[in-house]
Design a protein around this motif. Structure first.
Motif, PDB file in Angstrom:
ATOM      1  N   TYR A 133      74.264 -76.773  37.693  1.00 40.78           N
ATOM      2  CA  TYR A 133      74.852 -76.598  36.415  1.00 40.78           C
ATOM      3  C   TYR A 133      74.632 -75.165  35.806  1.00 40.78           C
ATOM      4  CZ  TYR A 133      75.596 -77.262  31.419  1.00 40.78           C
ATOM      5  OH  TYR A 133      76.028 -77.003  30.036  1.00 40.78           O
ATOM      6  N   MET A 134      73.565 -74.739  35.963  1.00 38.75           N
ATOM      7  CA  MET A 134      73.201 -73.413  35.727  1.00 38.75           C
ATOM      8  C   MET A 134      74.180 -72.232  36.528  1.00 38.75           C
ATOM      9  SD  MET A 134      68.997 -73.761  35.363  1.00 38.75           S
ATOM     10  CE  MET A 134      68.545 -72.029  35.047  1.00 38.75           C
ATOM     11  N   TYR A 135      74.393 -72.611  37.680  1.00 42.85           N
ATOM     12  CA  TYR A 135      75.180 -71.569  38.594  1.00 42.85           C
ATOM     13  C   TYR A 135      76.473 -71.703  38.386  1.00 42.85           C
ATOM     14  CZ  TYR A 135      75.811 -69.580  43.271  1.00 42.85           C
ATOM     15  OH  TYR A 135      76.259 -68.805  44.451  1.00 42.85           O
ATOM     16  N   ALA A 136      77.000 -72.860  38.046  1.00 44.98           N
ATOM     17  CA  ALA A 136      78.539 -72.824  37.415  1.00 44.98           C
ATOM     18  C   ALA A 136      78.584 -72.249  36.170  1.00 44.98           C
ATOM     19  CB  ALA A 136      78.833 -74.305  37.550  1.00 44.98           C
ATOM     20  N   LEU A 137      77.583 -72.416  35.382  1.00 43.70           N
ATOM     21  CA  LEU A 137      77.812 -71.720  33.785  1.00 43.70           C
ATOM     22  C   LEU A 137      77.688 -70.241  34.036  1.00 43.70           C
ATOM     23  CD1 LEU A 137      77.815 -72.078  30.890  1.00 43.70           C
ATOM     24  CD2 LEU A 137      75.362 -72.388  30.599  1.00 43.70           C
ATOM     25  N   PHE A 138      76.830 -69.853  34.797  1.00 43.79           N
ATOM     26  CA  PHE A 138      76.689 -68.340  35.117  1.00 43.79           C
ATOM     27  C   PHE A 138      77.943 -67.826  35.499  1.00 43.79           C
ATOM     28  CE2 PHE A 138      75.536 -65.565  38.588  1.00 43.79           C
ATOM     29  CZ  PHE A 138      75.850 -64.262  37.843  1.00 43.79           C
ATOM     30  N   ALA A 139      78.638 -68.528  36.536  1.00 45.01           N
ATOM     31  CA  ALA A 139      79.555 -67.941  37.143  1.00 45.01           C
ATOM     32  C   ALA A 139      80.917 -67.904  35.893  1.00 45.01           C
ATOM     33  CB  ALA A 139      80.468 -69.014  38.216  1.00 45.01           C
ATOM     34  N   ARG A 140      81.219 -68.761  35.201  1.00 47.15           N
ATOM     35  CA  ARG A 140      82.348 -68.706  34.151  1.00 47.15           C
ATOM     36  C   ARG A 140      82.033 -67.948  33.044  1.00 47.15           C
ATOM     37  NH1 ARG A 140      82.466 -74.170  36.047  1.00 47.15           N
ATOM     38  NH2 ARG A 140      84.353 -74.567  37.209  1.00 47.15           N
ATOM     39  N   MET A 141      80.639 -67.746  32.759  1.00 46.56           N
ATOM     40  CA  MET A 141      80.227 -66.592  31.681  1.00 46.56           C
ATOM     41  C   MET A 141      80.581 -65.228  32.268  1.00 46.56           C
ATOM     42  SD  MET A 141      76.825 -68.390  29.611  1.00 46.56           S
ATOM     43  CE  MET A 141      77.189 -67.125  28.337  1.00 46.56           C
ATOM     44  N   TRP A 142      80.582 -65.251  33.502  1.00 52.47           N
ATOM     45  CA  TRP A 142      80.754 -63.705  34.136  1.00 52.47           C
ATOM     46  C   TRP A 142      82.245 -63.514  34.240  1.00 52.47           C
ATOM     47  CZ3 TRP A 142      80.119 -62.141  39.839  1.00 52.47           C
ATOM     48  CH2 TRP A 142      79.964 -60.930  39.788  1.00 52.47           C
ATOM     49  N   ARG A 183      79.796 -81.281  42.111  1.00 48.84           N
ATOM     50  CA  ARG A 183      81.203 -81.321  41.380  1.00 48.84           C
ATOM     51  C   ARG A 183      81.106 -81.803  40.158  1.00 48.84           C
ATOM     52  NH1 ARG A 183      85.664 -79.594  44.405  1.00 48.84           N
ATOM     53  NH2 ARG A 183      84.806 -77.919  45.761  1.00 48.84           N
ATOM     54  N   THR A 184      80.318 -82.770  40.026  1.00 48.21           N
ATOM     55  CA  THR A 184      80.121 -83.604  38.728  1.00 48.21           C
ATOM     56  C   THR A 184      79.601 -82.810  37.523  1.00 48.21           C
ATOM     57  OG1 THR A 184      79.457 -85.611  39.641  1.00 48.21           O
ATOM     58  CG2 THR A 184      79.022 -85.341  37.409  1.00 48.21           C
ATOM     59  N   VAL A 185      78.836 -81.726  37.836  1.00 42.80           N
ATOM     60  CA  VAL A 185      78.417 -80.604  36.966  1.00 42.80           C
ATOM     61  C   VAL A 185      78.970 -79.481  37.006  1.00 42.80           C
ATOM     62  CG1 VAL A 185      76.215 -82.182  36.639  1.00 42.80           C
ATOM     63  CG2 VAL A 185      76.344 -79.983  38.410  1.00 42.80           C
ATOM     64  N   GLY A 186      80.164 -79.140  37.458  1.00 42.68           N
ATOM     65  CA  GLY A 186      80.811 -77.999  37.492  1.00 42.68           C
ATOM     66  C   GLY A 186      81.160 -76.986  38.446  1.00 42.68           C
ATOM     67  N   ILE A 187      80.509 -77.602  39.391  1.00 41.38           N
ATOM     68  CA  ILE A 187      80.810 -76.548  40.621  1.00 41.38           C
ATOM     69  C   ILE A 187      82.221 -77.276  41.115  1.00 41.38           C
ATOM     70  CG2 ILE A 187      80.119 -75.959  43.172  1.00 41.38           C
ATOM     71  CD1 ILE A 187      78.075 -74.892  41.166  1.00 41.38           C
ATOM     72  N   THR A 188      83.139 -76.093  40.927  1.00 38.44           N
ATOM     73  CA  THR A 188      84.631 -76.477  41.107  1.00 38.44           C
ATOM     74  C   THR A 188      85.314 -75.096  40.818  1.00 38.44           C
ATOM     75  OG1 THR A 188      86.537 -77.668  40.867  1.00 38.44           O
ATOM     76  CG2 THR A 188      85.115 -77.513  39.121  1.00 38.44           C
ATOM     77  N   GLU A 189      86.288 -74.751  41.654  1.00 37.57           N
ATOM     78  CA  GLU A 189      87.349 -73.600  41.498  1.00 37.57           C
ATOM     79  C   GLU A 189      88.326 -74.173  40.655  1.00 37.57           C
ATOM     80  OE1 GLU A 189      89.077 -76.022  44.739  1.00 37.57           O
ATOM     81  OE2 GLU A 189      86.882 -75.307  44.149  1.00 37.57           O
ATOM     82  N   LYS A 190      88.567 -75.380  40.336  1.00 36.51           N
ATOM     83  CA  LYS A 190      89.593 -75.846  39.540  1.00 36.51           C
ATOM     84  C   LYS A 190      89.544 -75.944  37.864  1.00 36.51           C
ATOM     85  CE  LYS A 190      90.899 -78.021  43.670  1.00 36.51           C
ATOM     86  NZ  LYS A 190      90.965 -79.230  44.377  1.00 36.51           N
ATOM     87  N   THR A 191      90.271 -75.462  37.244  1.00 39.71           N
ATOM     88  CA  THR A 191      89.966 -75.403  35.915  1.00 39.71           C
ATOM     89  C   THR A 191      89.886 -76.841  35.088  1.00 39.71           C
ATOM     90  OG1 THR A 191      90.617 -73.270  35.365  1.00 39.71           O
ATOM     91  CG2 THR A 191      90.663 -74.342  33.360  1.00 39.71           C
ATOM     92  N   GLU A 192      90.847 -77.443  35.858  1.00 34.36           N
ATOM     93  CA  GLU A 192      91.364 -78.721  34.976  1.00 34.36           C
ATOM     94  C   GLU A 192      89.912 -79.948  35.392  1.00 34.36           C
ATOM     95  OE1 GLU A 192      93.336 -78.626  39.431  1.00 34.36           O
ATOM     96  OE2 GLU A 192      92.865 -77.343  37.497  1.00 34.36           O
ATOM     97  N   LEU A 193      89.028 -79.447  36.314  1.00 39.32           N
ATOM     98  CA  LEU A 193      88.215 -80.201  36.613  1.00 39.32           C
ATOM     99  C   LEU A 193      86.701 -79.803  35.940  1.00 39.32           C
ATOM    100  CD1 LEU A 193      88.399 -80.977  40.604  1.00 39.32           C
ATOM    101  CD2 LEU A 193      89.376 -82.238  38.527  1.00 39.32           C
ATOM    102  N   TYR A 211      78.427 -72.922  23.976  1.00 43.06           N
ATOM    103  CA  TYR A 211      78.087 -71.560  24.381  1.00 43.06           C
ATOM    104  C   TYR A 211      78.663 -70.332  23.846  1.00 43.06           C
ATOM    105  CZ  TYR A 211      75.398 -74.687  27.592  1.00 43.06           C
ATOM    106  OH  TYR A 211      74.901 -75.750  27.919  1.00 43.06           O
ATOM    107  N   GLN A 212      79.775 -70.722  23.344  1.00 41.36           N
ATOM    108  CA  GLN A 212      80.485 -69.825  22.565  1.00 41.36           C
ATOM    109  C   GLN A 212      80.909 -68.400  23.333  1.00 41.36           C
ATOM    110  OE1 GLN A 212      80.936 -69.868  18.842  1.00 41.36           O
ATOM    111  NE2 GLN A 212      80.568 -71.885  19.582  1.00 41.36           N
ATOM    112  N   PHE A 213      81.577 -69.011  24.254  1.00 45.92           N
ATOM    113  CA  PHE A 213      82.248 -67.948  25.192  1.00 45.92           C
ATOM    114  C   PHE A 213      83.715 -68.412  25.431  1.00 45.92           C
ATOM    115  CE2 PHE A 213      80.736 -70.743  28.429  1.00 45.92           C
ATOM    116  CZ  PHE A 213      81.309 -70.530  29.628  1.00 45.92           C
ATOM    117  N   ASP A 214      84.574 -67.614  26.022  1.00 46.33           N
ATOM    118  CA  ASP A 214      85.802 -67.933  26.620  1.00 46.33           C
ATOM    119  C   ASP A 214      85.838 -68.074  28.131  1.00 46.33           C
ATOM    120  OD1 ASP A 214      87.166 -68.169  24.337  1.00 46.33           O
ATOM    121  OD2 ASP A 214      87.173 -65.643  24.178  1.00 46.33           O
TER     122      ASP A 214
END
Length: 769
Positions: A171-180, A422-432, A442-445
């Motif tokens: 979860y932390m890893y996926a959030l980090f990627a998207r915040m980046w 995959r359940t907690v956000g490790i995915t390359e697909k926005t729809e998932l 988290y107040q980011f786009d």
């Protein structure tokens, strides 16, 4: 030309002799009594094995089979015990080790020897001048990694993760990627079960198994496709044994006869161990051609539909569940017309089975009231793997075998938390990904542009577009196809970062800057600011389990995966008061609260239920016949081909099936003994049936090469392979993964899911080499 010869270092005397024993039994016990002393581990390991896969214990880093609420005395299998021993080894890879061995030297070591060297103890950075990794402080490592990442374009860096990472770290890893600002998040699923994630989602609205472990107590037939239970999920054998003993028909389709599907001696049953008795597992065993499952299932569906037609015409009892079909499905008539029109000559040719064999299987399916369809990568890792999966789903839909007790698809995941990531956000697909929820919390786009999956990441590395690679566990470079070409391109990466417990081949092809960051293992005690920490994982049945380590860490210099992810994120991202990285590292319970806030429908009362015996179920709409598909119903699909290989037969062309051995988990090679296949002391083999040997003019023991027969103009070869007699369908040969990944072109993958098609690879056998 790219090519390789499998290294022979570390191999003992070669002995190839048919194994006559059952799966389990004294063979498994002997294997365990060998590896434990080899790793020179003490009583910590025995205590860990006692607690493995049990409530308040730690969850195995090996397969993702379910953990029962009432566990066996020993709730671990042979390979699970090996994984634990491998993690708890007394051997250490310290900075002195790297002073003695250059990276170029280590790159020549076999996989087994690299990992056998022991646990990594210090953060290391590659020094090109000396061709060695040298120790650095954690602070310097994080500062250097942060600087390298900030010099890069976020959307051109890959953040890969292995299935052994916990839900919290993922979860932390996926959030980090998207915040980046990116979501290049390939993972282990991209290489194995992504076809399931895409295909089941399309067909029934759920990307995972609809069954739970207790459904095996309610089924009266199991149909198994392309999965080697004895090696890849041995704890499943206890479940299958119980099914077989109560009269469940188990019908198996697989190119190789695998011992686990034939018979099993329960090591925890004193009578079976004393008498040598075993339980027959499969009531029928059908050796399909590689990729022949589409036609085998087509034959079953054709017979079922035609039997229903006859019953309808004669006023007899219906075979199909017409009420279910009418209420819950679409496109049945299109699929039924396709089945009625199918020619038996085509079905027999493409499946490699006789019509009589398919009729035997169909009789079981038609007479069963509740059917589970078990499958593995023999279904998913083909060019037309999606069609194989659709056919399996079609078969289940015909008689309403989804969404009721004892029935449904049961993919067997090969890595402990690959589904959970995959359940907690490790995915390359926005729809998932829950981008709206993440934005609110988290107040980011979050990014909306699709990220790179495994194949797309490899393309970017080959083209030079990729600017860096971070891997949270795993051995990406060795696990992917086209190893020779990829290795050359990998060395040109601007930077690589490896979060790992042990050395592997990926670490030994440094980019321009490279770091190795050693982390705690799942069996080890993890003490943070708030005290002893637990993590969690998800199994193949969508159950979530707490896991808490107790063993003494391999070194006091190790950090946990969450701590490493947080430290890198803090170096790269601007400060955001909504993301409490430090608080999350101090107390993983707060990460779980964040996961619950992000996915409230799946993780309600997460912390309170963490150690619930048998895990807690995150739910599955398809299990309740709620179909989250485009049509709102379960969907029949007509296959595009009668064989999933994706290439035509030619004179001299074979379909290569790549395999794990009994002494292996993914790219981790525990030893050179593939006991069930009777191969000891070597992995340099190609398994060929006697008739094909005669056609080739070779015999058992000859040394040959395999050459890629892909139509892409690139020559790929693996040399030094010993011809080994093996019972396989004509035109199908087999050998070991990852050594034969060299022969799989990057573009030979499942069309929609991009899973490498390692179960039907076009090759030729070159003699006289």
């Amino acid at each position: 030309m790219s090519g390789s010869k499998i290294p022979a270092e570390g191999e003992g005397p070669v002995e190839i002799k048919e194994y006559t024993g059952a799966a389990g039994g004294w063979g498994s016990m002997k294997s365990l009594t060998t590896i434990l002393p080899e790793e020179r581990i003490g009583t910590d390991a025995l205590d860990a094995l006692r607690r493995q896969n049990k409530p308040e214990g730690f969850m195995c880093v090996s397969c993702a089979w379910g953990k029962p609420a009432k566990p066996h005395i020993a709730e671990f299998c042979e390979n699970g015990a090996k994984a634990t021993a491998w993690e708890m080894t007394s051997f250490r890879v310290t900075p002195d080790f790297f002073q003695k061995h250059s990276v170029s030297e280590l790159d020549q070591w076999p996989e087994h020897d690299l990992e056998q060297a022991g646990r990594l103890t210090h953060p290391m950075k590659y020094d090109a001048a000396t061709d060695r990794y040298v120790a650095v402080s954690w602070a310097d490592a994080f500062e250097g990694i942060g600087a390298a990442m900030k010099r890069s374009e976020a959307k051109k860096v890959v953040l890969y993760s292995s299935g052994r990472a916990s839900l919290e770290a993922s979860y932390m890893y996926a959030l980090f990627a998207r915040m980046w600002g990116q979501q290049n998040l390939p993972d282990s699923s991209n290489m194995c079960h992504e076809t399931t994630s895409v295909g089941l989602k399309n067909a029934i609205g759920s990307p995972v198994a609809t069954i739970q472990l207790e459904d095996y107590e309610k089924c009266d037939a199991i149909f198994a496709f392309g999965q080697n239970v004895g090696t890849n999920a041995p704890r499943m054998l206890h479940t299958l044994r119980d099914c077989a003993k109560r009269g469940v028909e188990i019908v198996t389709f697989n190119p190789l006869r695998e011992r686990g599907w034939e018979r099993f001696t329960d090591p925890q049953n004193p009578i079976e161990m004393a008498t040598g008795k075993s339980t027959r597992i499969s009531s029928q065993y059908h050796q399909v051609r590689a990729g022949g499952d589409i036609s085998a299932i087509l034959g079953i569906c054709k017979l079922s539909i035609e039997a229903d037609d006859a019953a309808l015409a004669g006023g007899g009892e219906r075979v199909l569940d017409q009420h279910f079909i009418d209420q819950h499905t679409v496109r049945f008539e299109e699929f039924a017309a396709f089945c009625r029109a199918a020619e038996w000559d085509d079905i027999v040719r493409e499946s490699g089975l006789t019509r009589a064999a398919i009729e035997d299987a169909a009789r079981v399916y038609i007479n069963a009231k509740a059917v589970i369809a078990v499958y593995g990568m023999g279904i998913t890792q083909h060019r037309f793997g999606m069609d194989s999966l659709y056919m399996l789903t079609n078969m289940l839909l015909l008689r309403g075998n989804i969404g009721r007790p004892g029935a449904g698809p049961g993919p067997v995941r090969g890595h402990s938390n690959v589904q959970g990531q995959r359940t907690v956000g490790i995915t390359e697909k926005t729809e998932l990904a829950p981008v709206d929820r993440l934005k609110a919390l988290y107040q980011f786009d979050p990014p909306t542009e699709k990220g790179w999956d495994t194949v797309e990441s490899c393309r970017a590395i080959l083209s030079g577009e990729c600017q860096g690679f971070v891997q949270l566990g795993g051995n990406f470079l060795r696990a992917i196809p086209d190893y020779g070409r990829m290795k050359e391109a990998w060395a040109k990466l601007p930077f690589t970062v490896h979060i790992a417990t042990k050395l592997n081949k990926s670490h030994l092809v440094p980019g321009k800057e490279s770091w190795i960051l050693p982390c705690l293992g799942r069996s080890e005690l993890d003490i943070q600011g708030s005290g002893r920490q637990a993590v969690s994982i998800e199994d193949s049945f969508s159950h979530i389990y707490g896991s808490i380590g107790k063993a003494t860490p391999a070194a006091d210099t190790l950090l946990s995966e969450p701590a490493i992810v947080a430290a890198i994120a803090k170096q790269v991202l601007p400060e955001n008061s909504n993301v409490p990285w430090d608080a999350w590292v101090a107390d993983y319970g707060k990460v779980r609260t964040a996961i619950e806030n992000t996915y409230p429908d799946k993780f309600g009362n997460y912390n309170e239920r963490l150690f619930q015996p048998g895990g807690f179920w995150k739910g599955n709409p398809a299990s309740h016949r709620k179909w989250e598909t485009k049509s709102g119903k379960a969907e029949f699909n007509v296959p595009r081909a009668l064989n999933s290989s994706g290439f035509q037969d030619k004179d001299g062309r074979f379909r290569l099936v790549t395999l794990r051995s009994n002494d292996q988990f993914n790219t981790t090679i525990y030893g050179y003994d593939d006991r069930f296949r009777g191969i000891k002391g070597t992995r340099q083999v190609v398994m060929i049936n006697v008739a094909d040997q005669q056609r080739l003019g070779v015999k058992d023991g000859d040394i040959v090469a395999l050459v890629s027969d892909a139509d892409d103009g690139i020559e790929r070869m693996v040399d030094g392979l010993r011809v080994t007699n093996y019972n396989l369908p004509d035109g199908t040969i087999a050998g070991y993964y990852p050594e034969l990944n060299e022969l799989i072109p990057l573009e030979h993958h499942a069309l929609e899911s991009h899973v490498p098609a390692g179960k039907s690879v076009p090759v030729r056998v070159r003699t006289g080499s």
